[in-house]
Design a protein around this motif. Sequence first.
Motif, mmCIF file in Angstrom:
data_model
loop_
_atom_site.group_PDB
_atom_site.id
_atom_site.type_symbol
_atom_site.label_atom_id
_atom_site.label_comp_id
_atom_site.label_asym_id
_atom_site.label_seq_id
_atom_site.Cartn_x
_atom_site.Cartn_y
_atom_site.Cartn_z
ATOM 1 N N PHE A 152 12.557 33.694 -107.012
ATOM 2 C CA PHE A 152 13.226 33.138 -105.845
ATOM 3 C C PHE A 152 13.408 31.634 -105.992
ATOM 4 O O PHE A 152 14.462 31.081 -105.691
ATOM 5 N N HIS A 153 12.370 30.957 -106.451
ATOM 6 C CA HIS A 153 12.410 29.503 -106.532
ATOM 7 C C HIS A 153 13.445 29.033 -107.560
ATOM 8 O O HIS A 153 14.107 28.025 -107.347
ATOM 9 N N ALA A 184 19.266 39.345 -108.135
ATOM 10 C CA ALA A 184 17.871 39.713 -108.382
ATOM 11 C C ALA A 184 17.784 40.627 -109.608
ATOM 12 O O ALA A 184 18.425 41.685 -109.646
ATOM 13 N N TYR A 185 16.956 40.247 -110.573
ATOM 14 C CA TYR A 185 16.863 40.993 -111.818
ATOM 15 C C TYR A 185 16.306 42.396 -111.604
ATOM 16 O O TYR A 185 16.687 43.345 -112.297
ATOM 17 N N LEU A 234 17.024 35.235 -95.222
ATOM 18 C CA LEU A 234 17.302 34.086 -94.361
ATOM 19 C C LEU A 234 16.036 33.296 -94.035
ATOM 20 O O LEU A 234 16.057 32.069 -94.005
ATOM 21 N N PHE A 235 14.914 33.994 -93.808
ATOM 22 C CA PHE A 235 13.697 33.276 -93.413
ATOM 23 C C PHE A 235 13.192 32.355 -94.527
ATOM 24 O O PHE A 235 12.506 31.376 -94.272
ATOM 25 N N MET A 236 13.566 32.662 -95.785
ATOM 26 C CA MET A 236 13.168 31.809 -96.896
ATOM 27 C C MET A 236 14.089 30.611 -97.067
ATOM 28 O O MET A 236 13.721 29.615 -97.675
ATOM 29 N N LEU A 237 15.287 30.716 -96.505
ATOM 30 C CA LEU A 237 16.314 29.707 -96.757
ATOM 31 C C LEU A 237 16.644 28.820 -95.570
ATOM 32 O O LEU A 237 17.390 27.854 -95.723
ATOM 33 N N MET A 297 9.659 36.726 -103.511
ATOM 34 C CA MET A 297 10.787 36.608 -102.590
ATOM 35 C C MET A 297 10.336 36.669 -101.134
ATOM 36 O O MET A 297 11.054 36.242 -100.231
ATOM 37 N N LEU A 298 9.127 37.180 -100.899
ATOM 38 C CA LEU A 298 8.636 37.344 -99.532
ATOM 39 C C LEU A 298 7.589 36.293 -99.167
ATOM 40 O O LEU A 298 6.991 36.353 -98.096
ATOM 41 N N SER A 299 7.383 35.335 -100.050
ATOM 42 C CA SER A 299 6.410 34.282 -99.785
ATOM 43 C C SER A 299 6.856 33.433 -98.595
ATOM 44 O O SER A 299 8.037 33.114 -98.452
ATOM 45 N N SER A 300 5.914 33.082 -97.719
ATOM 46 C CA SER A 300 6.248 32.289 -96.540
ATOM 47 C C SER A 300 4.981 31.691 -95.964
ATOM 48 O O SER A 300 3.866 32.150 -96.264
#
Length: 295
Positions: free
Chosen positions: A220-221, A196-197, A238-241, A102-105
């Motif tokens: 996340f994907h 989120a599980y 938000l930063f992922m989306l 979820m924090l990948s960027s």
Amino acid sequence: MAVTLEQLNAFVETVKTGSFKQASYRLGKHTSTVSGLVAALESEVGIELFVRKPRSLLLTTKGDELFQAAQAVVRESEFFDLKVDSLYQNAPSSMTIAFDSMLSSPQLSDIFAAIIDKYPSVSLKLLSGDPLQIRSWVLSHQADIALTVNTFHRHQELKAVEGFRYDVVAVASPLLGLKEQKISLDELRGKTQVSAYFMKQLGQENTHDYSNRVIYSNSFHETLSLLKSAPVWAWMPLFMLQESIDSQQVDRFYVSEEKHQRANTWSSELIWHNNKPKDAVIEYFINQVNDLNYS
């Protein structure tokens, strides 16, 4: 046989550049010095490495075979130098970093690239998973350090420091037609939520699940894919989306009066085992993550 590393370097650079002159530029030596080193190597091994023509050098068949071996020796020498440098820097020979998907960027990828550049002798391994997987990897010493969503569940065998903060927003599939709307909690309960599980596994679903019907995802994907193709909504970083919002693949909306208030802010944390000392690479990773800011 008294072949020197300096001779092998001169030979390798001459092959790579095609001339003694160009090799001398790369090595910071005079052309005559480089040609002399190659000549000394030929004398030492008793093999002609180049056919010397007035304006060019032609690598001989035997010279080509020796080039491969010489190049391997030079590489090993360079690796030895890097290894010595890493020991001076208190860097380990290998490092496994786990991170929450979820924090990948791109910014996180830049940090990994910086580690590779700064510590080239360190063998880096990256693992991606959900918060509970990541915690288990650190506890079982499969990961040296991890970046994960802050679940506020501390384990006595782990050390933790806060990473970076980020905004979490409500987003929905365009199929729901919620773009830029304010939605009451009562309205939201009737719409399917992707949650989120790990929140359910930690017993925190009551703080995260708003809808009467919830689909759980640990990816996340996969959640983003559902948002693009099914009439569902979710809380997401938000930063992922941002790119998906800008391209209108998903819609941002607001819960109750949220539109004129600050978005929900979550935090990440860095965790490592109590028995794991903070070496130079871990310190560098922590400092780089602390500099990230998405809120």
